[in-house]
Motif scaffolding. Structure first.
Motif, short mmCIF file in Angstrom:
data_model
loop_
_atom_site.label_atom_id
_atom_site.label_comp_id
_atom_site.label_asym_id
_atom_site.label_seq_id
_atom_site.Cartn_x
_atom_site.Cartn_y
_atom_site.Cartn_z
N LYS A 193 0.84 -1.19 0.00
CA LYS A 193 0.00 0.00 0.00
C LYS A 193 0.88 1.25 0.00
CE LYS A 193 -4.04 -1.88 2.23
NZ LYS A 193 -4.50 -2.39 3.50
N GLY A 230 5.36 4.86 1.59
CA GLY A 230 5.76 6.21 1.98
C GLY A 230 6.47 6.22 3.33
N THR A 231 5.89 5.50 4.29
CA THR A 231 6.49 5.46 5.62
C THR A 231 7.83 4.75 5.57
OG1 THR A 231 4.22 5.03 6.25
CG2 THR A 231 5.82 5.12 8.02
N TRP A 271 0.81 3.95 1.55
CA TRP A 271 1.23 4.55 2.84
C TRP A 271 2.37 3.79 3.45
CZ3 TRP A 271 1.21 1.70 7.23
CH2 TRP A 271 0.36 0.58 7.28
#
Lengths: 292, 186, 406
Positions: free
Chosen positions: C10, C15-16, C12
């Motif tokens: 995913k 990104g994290t 996110w």
């Protein structure tokens, strides 16, 4: 687990402060690292002893959960064993095995040296830890953690057995394989037992260490700091709060110390730690005898 | 019912991992298979409500195995420790002895007239067990344990090839010439 | 296992995960300005330097690599678990864009999927067999493992010809200092290793964790070596010792190293900041000197006697233990009127003499000892004939002068 995460975040904030960044950015560092490791692939190593290698990593987290099992959270205990203190001790010994399996399994010189360092360190801290654990048990006349908490209704044990408390706290850092006791995974061994770990395997070990630190703090609260005793708040809240405070104190303390080399630690453990633990135990025994 | 099931699972685990000790071809795996076997036995003892004995079994055996793995690898010379090797020696004698021991023990289980339980178990089994074993002999045990400990230390000192006596002779006041300093400033 | 093999994590999570990548640097000897710039910018972005290939996401090379170093970089690249990215940084100015490129690569799921499926699944472990380009494939294809394109494992040391499981050379036995017969392991330290002088390669023979034999050599320097200020070099040395010792002052030392380096780049115009920096360095020196635990943990490690110093041709200031040299480095870094580096001709002799200083020490102590000595290839070194450093050079010069007079 929440406590462990909070501890990791706190430590991250302190590290960020030390490198001149905003501490808030550091708060999220463990989350970033966890996400990074979840996205990273595990390694399949040539000649590795896979069952021992992967098993060692998982054991740390399991040990932490087992240790918390006997600690009362308010009136509620997962498993209120009659010999809870021995249970804590037995679980801490599982960490010995886990650390060695981690280092052995990777088939790497640095990891193996790290594993042996952890075991050498364990031989230094184990006896002081055992006798530090015995003191509150003697004072309460029971090995049941619940009874030990109850015996502190008048006076917390930390007041009259400070040496045992201090030794136990040091040993919590030690069996968490963390901070000044992380020599087996130190930078001077290129990461030691962590040198070959990536992805989920690494995440398990790092999380396991934090969980052990949190579990150890919870045990310290139950054995020395009166468990859930405290005004206003319910008992479970006090247990949690005290555990967080102990853990924060340990994190701050650990950051102040460099790596404690196992070859030096051996002498300190046996010539200072053990006599101090025994002397404290003698005092406790005399007080108990005088009372009865 | 559940207790019975757990007991059987633990029993099978103990026997299987015990047998695996001889099937594995790596010292590290054999050692930790033995540790798993002992953990299962310790857990089975917990089921018998011998909490203390069970936990001490786990504690001592895991600790011992962790140290034993190192000693095995250290003393087995080089290649056997790291190469795949058979964990069985003198197969025929060993098989004979173990079969004999098994038969004797099994015969014991079958033939000994086991006593019936006459009273309820004590409330605190750990305490009453300690009372029964030690009881009047506590003082003797307290006296013996330091002697035992001193014997162990003395044996190690005499056996080790590079001790302070070898290095200094009678003069123990001179500074040790260890490659590393100890931690308390000597 | 393959998050990268699936359609992709995913957004996110990705990104994290990309907030704090970990990187390894392989720098050509003499590319220290580029490396320092890279480390500074990476630290500003919150990137973390990895201790081993297993934890790294990115491999960043400084300067064109060749020969042994290129081979070592290739081995390390194979060891990165993936998702992985590799870039080359040519000069200090190219750092920003290169780091951006790393992030793009790490976020590029298609690329990572292709990469993951085309590389061998089995990887060699980090030590013992890594970092060597000597491919004496003793039994590499035993054990039914798919070795893909790996070209190492099996080193050409004596006594290493027996092949164990997976074709990994087995150690042989030998008497150790305690009279036990211990395994003998050959481990190569460097040229790609965190907190290690760039370009230095030390092959140690270990019994347990004690070094019983060692060989050291230095890789060739870049054609046009970059000049590094002596104070920056000293500060970096101190930072490395502190980091290896697990001290909390390491972060401050790295920060001050970067600030010092910035200061030398800006020039002496910004004097106000320079004075500030001197004060901070003096403060760090005072705190490190005061730290009893640090002295406790470093005391007696890497102890070099006067005669060893002399024989190795090291500067007289290097005598004593790692703690002494840590203080000396910090003092040099904190001194605004530090003498210009004149005595750097010693380096070649120091690398030659290094094995004799390392034998009998344990692995971690070797790391600390190496970090505390000035073995870095730094480009600044005037060749022996320019400097009044080496006794030998002096004597030769004297002889020439004498001849001229005659």
């Amino acid at each position: 687990m929440g406590v462990a995460a909070a501890g990791a975040a706190f430590s991250g904030a302190l590290s960020a402060g030390a490198t001149g960044q905003r501490p808030v950015a550091g708060l999220l560092a463990p989350a970033y690292e966890a996400a990074r490791l979840m996205r990273q692939r595990r390694r399949v190593l040539l000649g590795a002893d896979r069952p021992l290698w992967r098993g060692g990593g998982g054991t740390l987290l399991v040990a932490a959960v087992l240790m918390v099992g006997v600690v009362p959270l308010g009136n509620w205990t997962l498993a209120d064993l009659g010999v809870g203190v021995v249970w804590v001790n037995a679980v801490d010994v599982l960490v010995w095995a886990a650390a060695w399996m981690l280092g052995w399994g990777a088939n790497s010189a640095h990891a193996l040296v790290g594993a042996h360092r952890y075991l050498a360190q364990a031989l230094s801290y184990e006896l002081p830890l055992m006798f530090a654990l015995v003191a509150p048990a003697v004072a309460a006349g029971s090995l049941r953690v619940g009874d030990i908490v109850a015996a502190q209704s008048q006076l917390w044990f930390v007041v009259w057995m400070p040496a045992s408390f201090a030794l136990f706290c040091a040993c919590v850092l030690a069996f968490s394989l963390w901070g000044p006791f992380s020599t087996g995974s130190g930078p001077d061994l290129a990461g030691g037992v962590l040198a070959e770990l990536s992805g989920v395997d690494r995440l398990l070990v790092l999380a396991g260490r934090w969980a052990l630190l949190a579990a150890g703090s919870a045990v310290a609260v139950a054995l020395f700091l009166g468990g859930g005793a405290g005004p206003l708040l319910p008992a479970w809240a006090w247990s949690l709060l005290k555990t967080l405070l102990v853990m924060a104190a340990l994190v701050v303390l650990a950051r102040r110390l460099p790596l404690l080399r196992p070859d030096r630690l051996a002498e300190v453990g046996w010539l200072v730690g053990l006599p101090v633990a025994l002397a404290q135990l003698l005092v406790v025994s005399l007080v108990v005898l005088g009372r009865s | 019912m559940i207790t019975g099931l757990v007991f059987w699972v633990l029993g099978v685990l103990a026997v299987v991992s015990g047998a695996l000790v001889f099937r594995f071809d790596s010292m590290a795996r054999a050692t930790y298979a033995l540790a798993v076997s002992f953990i299962a036995v310790g857990a089975a003892l917990l089921l018998l409500q011998l909490d203390y004995v069970g936990l001490v079994t786990v504690l001592m055996m895991v600790m011992e195995m962790a140290v034993m793995a190192i000693y095995m690898i250290m003393f087995m010379g080089m290649n056997p420790a790291l190469m795949p090797m058979s964990m069985v020696h003198s197969r025929r004698t060993a098989l004979g002895i173990s079969a004999g021991v098994f038969l004797v023990l099994a015969a014991g289980i079958v033939t000994v007239p086991w006593p019936q339980r006459r009273a309820a178990p004590a409330a605190d089994l750990t305490a009453s067990l300690g009372e029964t074993i030690m009881g009047s002999k506590m003082l003797v045990m307290m006296g013996i344990s330091p002697v035992l400990f001193a014997t162990v230390v003395a044996a190690v000192v005499l056996a080790a090839p590079r001790t302070r006596y070898d290095r200094f002779g009678d003069d123990l006041r001179s500074a040790p010439s260890d490659p590393h300093h100890g931690g308390v400033g000597r | 296992m393959g998050l990268t093999r699936a359609r992709g994590p995913k957004a996110w999570l990705k990104g994290t995960a990309l907030k704090r990548p970990r990187y390894l640097v392989v720098a050509e000897p003499g590319r220290d300005l580029t490396r320092l710039a890279l480390e500074r910018v990476a630290a500003e972005r919150g990137w973390v330097m990895a201790h081993s290939p297993a934890e790294a996401d990115a491999l960043i090379t400084c300067g064109p690599l060749s020969g042994e170093l290129a081979a070592a970089a290739e081995v390390v690249w194979e060891q990165l678990p993936g998702p992985r990215a590799r870039v080359d940084v040519d000069s200090p100015t190219g750092v920003e864009s290169s780091l951006g490129h790393v992030l793009e690569r790490l976020a590029d799921d298609d690329f990572q999927c292709r990469d993951a499926t085309t590389r061998p699944q089995e990887q060699p472990s980090d030590t013992g067999h890594a970092y060597t380009d000597k491919s004496d494939h003793g039994g590499m294809d035993q054990g039914g493992m798919d070795q893909g394109g790996m070209d190492q494992g099996g080193m050409d040391h004596g006594g290493m010809d027996m092949s164990g499981p997976g074709g990994i050379a087995l150690a042989s036995g030998g008497e150790d200092r305690d009279g036990l017969e211990m395994d003998v392991l050959h481990v190569q330290l460097g040229p790609v290793l965190g907190l290690w002088p760039s370009g230095l390669v030390v092959t140690v023979t270990l019994q347990g964790d004690v070094v019983v034999d060692a060989h050291a050599h230095h890789l060739d320097e870049a054609a046009a070596p970059e000049r590094v200020d002596a104070r920056v070099a000293a500060c970096e040395r101190a930072a490395r010792i502190l980091a290896l010792a697990g001290s909390r002052y390491a972060a401050a030392a790295v920060r001050l190293r970067d600030a010092l380096q910035m200061g030398t780049e800006v020039g002496s115009a910004d004097t106000g900041r320079q004075i500030d920096l001197d004060g901070e360095l003096a403060g760090l020196l005072a705190r490190v000197q005061r730290s009893r635990t640090l002295r406790w943990s470093l005391r007696g490690l890497g102890d070099l006697k006067d005669d060893q110093i002399e024989k190795a041709g090291l500067p007289a200031g290097d005598q004593g233990d790692v703690h002494d040299r840590l203080i000396a480095s910090l003092r040099l870094a904190a001194d605004p009127v530090a003498a210009a580096p004149t005595s750097y001709g010693h380096r070649h002799r120091a690398v030659e003499a290094l094995p004799s200083l390392l034998i009998g020490r344990e692995l971690a102590e070797v790391r600390l000892t190496v970090a505390s000595l000035d073995l870095e290839s730094r480009g600044v070194f005037p060749e022996p004939e320019h400097g009044p450093d080496a006794g030998g050079a002096d004597a030769a010069g004297g002889a020439v002068a004498a001849e001229a007079v005659a």
